[in-house]
Scaffold this active site. Structure first.
Site, PDB file in Angstrom:
ATOM      1  N   TYR A  11       0.741  -1.301   0.071  1.00 57.54           N
ATOM      2  CA  TYR A  11      -0.007   0.089   0.019  1.00 57.54           C
ATOM      3  C   TYR A  11       0.754   1.299   0.023  1.00 57.54           C
ATOM      4  O   TYR A  11       0.544   2.286   0.391  1.00 57.54           O
ATOM      5  CB  TYR A  11      -0.813  -0.141   1.102  1.00 57.54           C
ATOM      6  CG  TYR A  11      -2.012  -1.135   1.111  1.00 57.54           C
ATOM      7  CD1 TYR A  11      -3.335  -0.617   0.315  1.00 57.54           C
ATOM      8  CD2 TYR A  11      -1.798  -2.102   1.535  1.00 57.54           C
ATOM      9  CE1 TYR A  11      -4.233  -1.611   0.359  1.00 57.54           C
ATOM     10  CE2 TYR A  11      -2.891  -3.216   1.635  1.00 57.54           C
ATOM     11  CZ  TYR A  11      -4.077  -2.883   0.795  1.00 57.54           C
ATOM     12  OH  TYR A  11      -4.970  -3.890   0.401  1.00 57.54           O
ATOM     13  N   SER A  12       2.305   1.264  -0.607  1.00 61.75           N
ATOM     14  CA  SER A  12       3.071   2.260  -0.461  1.00 61.75           C
ATOM     15  C   SER A  12       2.737   3.390  -1.007  1.00 61.75           C
ATOM     16  O   SER A  12       2.293   3.424  -2.455  1.00 61.75           O
ATOM     17  CB  SER A  12       4.407   1.880  -0.883  1.00 61.75           C
ATOM     18  OG  SER A  12       5.288   2.827  -1.044  1.00 61.75           O
ATOM     19  N   ASN A  13       2.484   4.884  -0.371  1.00 59.77           N
ATOM     20  CA  ASN A  13       2.392   6.004  -1.004  1.00 59.77           C
ATOM     21  C   ASN A  13       3.550   6.406  -1.912  1.00 59.77           C
ATOM     22  O   ASN A  13       3.382   6.896  -2.973  1.00 59.77           O
ATOM     23  CB  ASN A  13       2.205   7.039  -0.124  1.00 59.77           C
ATOM     24  CG  ASN A  13       0.725   6.864   0.743  1.00 59.77           C
ATOM     25  OD1 ASN A  13      -0.176   6.204   0.277  1.00 59.77           O
ATOM     26  ND2 ASN A  13       0.902   7.590   1.925  1.00 59.77           N
TER      27      ASN A  13
END
Ligand SMILES: *Cc1c(COP(=O)(O)O)cnc(C)c1O
Length: 301
Positions: free
Chosen positions: A72-74
């Site tokens: 879920y890395s921004n």
């Protein structure tokens, strides 16, 4: 409106707006709350991601960009968006080989739609990705040996120097600056940009660890020494990265209702919660101007 205006470049809105908001939890203690709206810098390279990536994009000079992140890395999404906007190939090395062959979650689906090639790796390898031999193997198996490599979270020396401008934009406008920390690269740069009488307080969103030492090392690499007056308050991680218990979620929803701004839950919510708690503890003298950095925006919006 700009509905038909496709965003075709990386032009940022800088300096980001600084907005004072009325909040009785602050007024009651005689302190002021200002929101540093880094979430408005760029619609896709949001907040500190623009500040950290843009100097690296320049340095990459058209080479394939390879970086690392969780599911879920921004940071992965921002890198993929930058690749699309600049026409640069991007490779995302994703933690967890069990994710390969499964339907992509919305965050990774967005990365793929932006043209990022996803390379899933097992957790043991992922943990050792900064070691030269492991990195070389990852680059080879990903077919990206010539890539420009940006570390997880994007916090290298160029990124830290890029975040100095965030501190400079706040000179003379706040007494204490509060922000959430993942890798701490943003705090490392911000603190170096503040004026001598200003202080920064970082709120780690991960549990335990050596973040203080890591930030010091990032400052050492970027500036040759520890810079600025900063400290960390480790009490507000809520159990660790991506943990959003109901209490935090309802705090964030209430903040959104009070002030009409979207509150990103994994980082921003924890820093705002911490700031309210610190004010309630009487941590700041009357008259203090507190700036909370809105480092990002929720995904999906
Ligand atoms: C990436 C991110 C951070 C963490 O920044 P670091 O420089 O890694 O400490 C904070 N807030 C948001 C919204 C982010 O996306």
């Amino acid at each position: 409106m700009f509905d038909n205006d496709r965003v075709t470049d990386l032009r940022p809105r800088l300096p980001s707006p600084l907005q004072e908001v009325a909040d009785d939890r602050f007024a009651r203690h005689g302190v002021r709350l200002l929101l540093k709206r880094d979430d408005l810098i760029h619609p896709e390279l949001i907040g500190n991601k623009w500040r950290k990536l843009s100097p690296n994009l320049e340095r990459a000079a058209g080479r394939t960009l390879l970086t690392f992140g969780g599911a879920y890395s921004n940071h992965l999404r921002a890198t993929a968006a930058a690749g699309r906007l600049l026409g640069l190939p991007t490779v995302g090395v994703v933690r967890g080989d069990e994710l390969a062959g499964r339907p992509l979650n919305p965050s990774l689906a967005r990365c793929a739609a932006d043209g990022m090639r996803l390379h899933f790796t097992d957790r043991a390898t992922y943990r050792r990705k900064a070691e030269p031999d492991t990195l070389a193997t990852v680059l080879r198996t990903a077919g990206a040996e010539d890539a420009y490599v940006v570390p997880e979270g994007g916090s290298n020396t160029l990124a830290v120097r890029g975040c100095r401008a965030l501190g400079e934009e706040l000179r003379g406008r706040a007494d204490v600056v509060v922000l959430a920390c993942g890798t701490g690269g943003t705090l490392a740069g911000l603190a170096a940009g503040l004026a001598p009488e200003q202080r920064a307080v970082g709120i780690p969103v991960l549990k335990g660890g050596f973040l203080g030492e890591e930030i010091q090392a990032l400052q050492q690499q970027a500036f040759g020494a520890r810079r600025g007056a900063w400290r960390l308050d480790d009490r507000f991680h809520f159990g660790g990265y991506a943990r959003v218990p109901a209490e935090l979620d309802s705090f964030a929803a209430d903040f959104e209702r009070r002030h009409g701004i979207p509150v990103e839950r994994l980082y921003v919510a924890k820093s705002l919660y911490a700031l309210v708690a610190l004010v309630e503890e009487g941590a700041f003298p009357r008259g203090t101007r507190l700036a909370a950095v809105v480092t990002g925006a929720p995904f999906p919006a």
